[in-house]
Design a protein around this motif. Structure first.
Motif, PDB file in Angstrom:
ATOM      1  N   MET A 138      16.540 -16.645 -39.253  1.00 46.73           N
ATOM      2  CA  MET A 138      16.216 -15.619 -40.260  1.00 46.73           C
ATOM      3  C   MET A 138      16.715 -14.238 -39.827  1.00 46.73           C
ATOM      4  O   MET A 138      15.972 -13.274 -39.849  1.00 46.73           O
ATOM      5  CB  MET A 138      14.702 -15.545 -40.524  1.00 46.73           C
ATOM      6  N   CYS A 139      17.956 -14.201 -39.372  1.00 46.17           N
ATOM      7  CA  CYS A 139      18.468 -12.930 -38.872  1.00 46.17           C
ATOM      8  C   CYS A 139      19.144 -12.106 -39.952  1.00 46.17           C
ATOM      9  O   CYS A 139      19.473 -10.948 -39.725  1.00 46.17           O
ATOM     10  CB  CYS A 139      19.430 -13.166 -37.724  1.00 46.17           C
TER      11      CYS A 139
ATOM     12  N   CYS B 257      17.802 -22.153 -38.402  1.00 49.01           N
ATOM     13  CA  CYS B 257      17.931 -20.773 -38.884  1.00 49.01           C
ATOM     14  C   CYS B 257      16.942 -19.860 -38.180  1.00 49.01           C
ATOM     15  O   CYS B 257      15.767 -20.198 -38.023  1.00 49.01           O
ATOM     16  CB  CYS B 257      17.697 -20.735 -40.379  1.00 49.01           C
TER      17      CYS B 257
ATOM     18  N   TYR C 185      22.821 -26.257 -45.285  1.00 46.02           N
ATOM     19  CA  TYR C 185      21.984 -25.260 -44.628  1.00 46.02           C
ATOM     20  C   TYR C 185      20.959 -25.982 -43.762  1.00 46.02           C
ATOM     21  O   TYR C 185      20.158 -26.766 -44.265  1.00 46.02           O
ATOM     22  CB  TYR C 185      21.306 -24.404 -45.699  1.00 46.02           C
TER      23      TYR C 185
ATOM     24  N   THR D 274      24.077 -22.492 -38.420  1.00 51.11           N
ATOM     25  CA  THR D 274      23.116 -22.989 -39.393  1.00 51.11           C
ATOM     26  C   THR D 274      23.793 -23.415 -40.687  1.00 51.11           C
ATOM     27  O   THR D 274      23.364 -24.338 -41.359  1.00 51.11           O
ATOM     28  CB  THR D 274      22.094 -21.880 -39.691  1.00 51.11           C
ATOM     29  N   ILE D 275      24.860 -22.702 -41.023  1.00 52.68           N
ATOM     30  CA  ILE D 275      25.519 -22.922 -42.312  1.00 52.68           C
ATOM     31  C   ILE D 275      26.805 -23.695 -42.098  1.00 52.68           C
ATOM     32  O   ILE D 275      27.543 -23.440 -41.148  1.00 52.68           O
ATOM     33  CB  ILE D 275      25.817 -21.563 -42.989  1.00 52.68           C
TER      34      ILE D 275
ATOM     35  N   LEU E 244      22.110 -12.093 -41.074  1.00 52.10           N
ATOM     36  CA  LEU E 244      23.507 -11.709 -40.880  1.00 52.10           C
ATOM     37  C   LEU E 244      24.412 -12.351 -41.936  1.00 52.10           C
ATOM     38  O   LEU E 244      25.402 -11.760 -42.354  1.00 52.10           O
ATOM     39  CB  LEU E 244      23.975 -12.116 -39.485  1.00 52.10           C
ATOM     40  N   CYS E 245      24.062 -13.577 -42.383  1.00 57.74           N
ATOM     41  CA  CYS E 245      24.906 -14.238 -43.381  1.00 57.74           C
ATOM     42  C   CYS E 245      24.867 -13.480 -44.701  1.00 57.74           C
ATOM     43  O   CYS E 245      25.878 -13.336 -45.376  1.00 57.74           O
ATOM     44  CB  CYS E 245      24.452 -15.675 -43.583  1.00 57.74           C
TER      45      CYS E 245
ATOM     46  N   MET F   6      17.755 -14.034 -49.349  1.00 56.42           N
ATOM     47  CA  MET F   6      16.603 -14.568 -48.658  1.00 56.42           C
ATOM     48  C   MET F   6      15.483 -14.797 -49.672  1.00 56.42           C
ATOM     49  O   MET F   6      15.201 -13.912 -50.485  1.00 56.42           O
ATOM     50  CB  MET F   6      16.116 -13.574 -47.596  1.00 56.42           C
TER      51      MET F   6
ATOM     52  N   CYS G  82      27.118 -16.453 -38.884  1.00 55.46           N
ATOM     53  CA  CYS G  82      25.876 -17.051 -38.389  1.00 55.46           C
ATOM     54  C   CYS G  82      25.961 -17.292 -36.881  1.00 55.46           C
ATOM     55  O   CYS G  82      26.916 -17.890 -36.403  1.00 55.46           O
ATOM     56  CB  CYS G  82      25.597 -18.345 -39.119  1.00 55.46           C
ATOM     57  N   PRO G  83      24.976 -16.834 -36.130  1.00 52.62           N
ATOM     58  CA  PRO G  83      25.050 -16.975 -34.670  1.00 52.62           C
ATOM     59  C   PRO G  83      24.800 -18.386 -34.156  1.00 52.62           C
ATOM     60  O   PRO G  83      25.139 -18.677 -33.016  1.00 52.62           O
ATOM     61  CB  PRO G  83      23.977 -16.023 -34.164  1.00 52.62           C
TER      62      PRO G  83
HETATM   63  S1  SF4 Z   1      19.740 -16.018 -41.481  1.00 52.53           S
HETATM   64 FE1  SF4 Z   1      21.820 -16.689 -41.984  1.00 52.53          FE
HETATM   65  S2  SF4 Z   1      23.057 -15.987 -40.270  1.00 52.53           S
HETATM   66 FE2  SF4 Z   1      20.936 -15.933 -39.598  1.00 52.53          FE
HETATM   67  S3  SF4 Z   1      20.577 -17.905 -38.603  1.00 52.53           S
HETATM   68 FE3  SF4 Z   1      19.944 -18.124 -40.736  1.00 52.53          FE
HETATM   69  S4  SF4 Z   1      21.753 -18.902 -41.778  1.00 52.53           S
HETATM   70 FE4  SF4 Z   1      22.449 -18.099 -39.815  1.00 52.53          FE
END
Ligand code: SF4
Ligand code: SF4
Lengths: 156, 380
Positions: free
Chosen positions: A111-112, A109, A104, A80-81, A114-115, A126, A76-77
């Protein structure tokens, strides 16, 4: 000659305006195709890939597939987690790392996705819910694992 | 931060303000400026003497942020720069990382990337067209533009999962495979848009009021466009050949047939024409590719943790606004040592003063519309 050009110019100008008005008029009288939605009453079915929020998948036995490996937290950039782990003691007396709380922060977040890509056991996904407004900011920090849930048998 | 007195002293010929010049501020919250752009304008009567943009109202220090993000993570920030070309920005970042890693991506991924890039370009130009008309005072075109743009957004939503900030391009390819409906929907869109693009000309291009406000306004010569570093339709409207897709083809652009649109009009109308023609070229590109997407992987195998070798990597692509570049300096670690983004909006904005000087204040917004500014891209 000058007068003729002058009148012609005015005529062309008026013609160009009428041409645009004709199109507007056409749509004004042909409004069969409705392109807006009655949003709060009628909800649109969102595509399955739509990124609304991250959820931890639970099955009917209240079991999930998260091993607490923190790969998602690292991917996660923006922090968020937060995975809080504990040690489960198995009947044979062996200690095993397990998920305690999956924190969370929805407000962070982006919504990328990547997690979800990073998770080795596909424990998270998602969800399509996008109506996230709440009155209290703290309500946006969520605990994703349901109370009493545990890891599914056989997931390593 | 600066005080009111600075505004007066910052403008050239400050003493002239006593001689009848007036300094006014447009923005940063002025809706006509397309976002938080602050312009300090010196006027003599209604004639513009000087335009000075002040930036920094939406600065998020994205470049600095990227230094602490890994090569997978930093890509998402570029969607927040030029949000109307987010796919193309992501694409450039992915290309740059791939250049460093020296990996070859599968053909399927290349095709998907190009199709999505062109769809993004179309969506961006459509929004520009609507907003441009609104700047001039016509509200109706805005709704027509959004009707078509909505179809593209639906396609994006279905395949990428998001409508604006997709983060779909990843180092090595794309994040997911195409949605099964993708080809069908794109074809539907092309057929629909082809029947509607003539309406654009009918309602706006031919309109006499629109033409009078665009022709001979906001003039920038070819030499000036080059010296200000303008790129994209802004420069091509002045006769500069600068399409990165043609001159330095990336991915499979060298195999695709399309024209670089150049117009020698040098005014706002020329820039308008360039974008209108570009939409048709984008349609042409998508049409060539949509039936020929090869089978295979959509992502090359990459390591979980990406490490770029020591060195410097620069790639550039053509976004809807011009040349976008990503410059990565790597020290061999998992995060970049330094990242620099070359955004098209910044150099295009710098030419605004040159274009607007001597015009009436009412034309300023029209000129800004013709440059197609996206402020978060300029400020980063
Ligand atoms: S979608 Fe996942 S990786 Fe991206 S910001 Fe949200 S929690 Fe972090
Ligand atoms: S959700 Fe997946 S990646 Fe995150 S801790 Fe659980 S198993 Fe690991």
């Amino acid at each position: 000659m000058f007068l003729k050009n002058y009148i012609l110019e005015i005529w062309n100008a008026v013609k160009s305006l009428l041409k645009g008005m004709k199109l507007t008029g056409y749509y004004f009288t042909h409004h069969k195709e409705i392109i807006t939605q009655n949003y709060p009453e009628v909800k649109q079915q969102l595509p399955e890939r739509f990124r609304g929020e991250v959820v931890l998948i639970h099955d009917e036995n209240n079991e999930h597939a998260c091993t607490g490996c923190t790969a998602c937290e690292l991917a996660c950039p923006n922090g968020t987690i937060k995975i809080i782990t504990k040690f489960d003691v198995s009947p044979e007396g062996k200690k095993k790392k397990a998920l305690d709380t999956f924190v969370y922060h929805l407000e962070l977040c982006t919504m990328c996705n990547l997690c979800i890509e990073a998770c080795p056991t596909s424990a998270i996904k998602m969800a399509q819910n996008f109506e996230h407004s709440v009155f209290n900011r703290n309500d946006l920090t969520k605990k994703l694992n349901k109370p009493g849930s545990k890891i599914r048998e056989g997931v390593e | 931060m600066y005080r009111t007195t600075d505004i007066l002293t910052n403008t050239p010929n400050a003493s002239l303000s006593e001689a009848g010049y007036m300094v006014i501020n447009v923005g940063p919250q002025h809706p006509a400026t397309h976002g938080v752009l602050h312009l300090v304008i010196t006027l003599s009567g209604e004639t513009i003497i000087n335009v000075e943009p002040h930036l920094g109202y939406i600065h998020r220090s994205i470049e600095k942020m990227c230094e602490s993000l890994t090569y997978r993570q930093f890509i998402y920030t570029t969607s927040r720069m030029d949000y109307l070309s987010s796919h193309i920005n992501n694409h450039c970042c992915a290309l740059s990382v791939e250049k460093g890693l020296q990996i070859e991506i599968p053909d399927r991924a290349k095709y998907i990337r190009i199709i999505l890039d062109e769809l993004t370009r179309l969506a961006s130009h459509q929004l520009w067209w609507g907003a441009m008309a609104m700047d001039i005072g016509a509200i109706t075109p805005f709704f027509y533009a959004f009707r078509e743009r909505e179809m593209i957004n639906d396609i994006m939503e279905e395949t990428c999962g998001a409508r604006l900030t997709m983060n779909y391009m990843v180092p090595g390819g794309v994040m997911f495979d195409l949605h099964p409906n993708f080809q069908k929907k794109v074809k539907e869109f092309i057929a629909f848009f082809k029947s509607k693009i003539n309406e654009y000309d009918e309602i706006l291009t031919g309109n006499i009021i629109f033409q009078n406000r665009m022709k001979g306004v906001g003039i920038i010569s070819k030499e000036d466009a080059i010296s200000y570093g303008c790129t994209g339709p802004t420069a091509r409207g002045s006769g500069v050949s600068c399409d990165v897709r043609k001159l330095y083809p990336y991915e499979i652009y060298n195999r695709i047939e399309f024209d670089e649109i150049i117009n020698n009009g040098c005014d706002s109308f020329a820039r308008y024409e360039v974008r209108m023609q570009e939409m048709k070229q984008s349609l042409k590109i998508i049409e060539q590719l949509i039936d020929n997407i090869p089978e295979g992987d959509f992502q090359a195998k990459t390591k979980t943790v990406l490490k770029l070798p020591k060195g410097e990597f620069y790639t550039r692509v053509e976004t809807a606004r011009g040349e976008f570049g990503v410059y990565i300096v790597s020290e061999g670690g998992t995060t970049p040592y330094r990242i620099k983004f070359r955004s098209p909006g910044f150099s295009n904005l710098s030419a605004l003063n040159h274009m607007a000087k001597g015009n009436k204040i009412g034309d300023l917004v029209a000129i800004m519309g013709s440059i197609d500014l996206v402020i978060p891209d300029i400020d980063r």
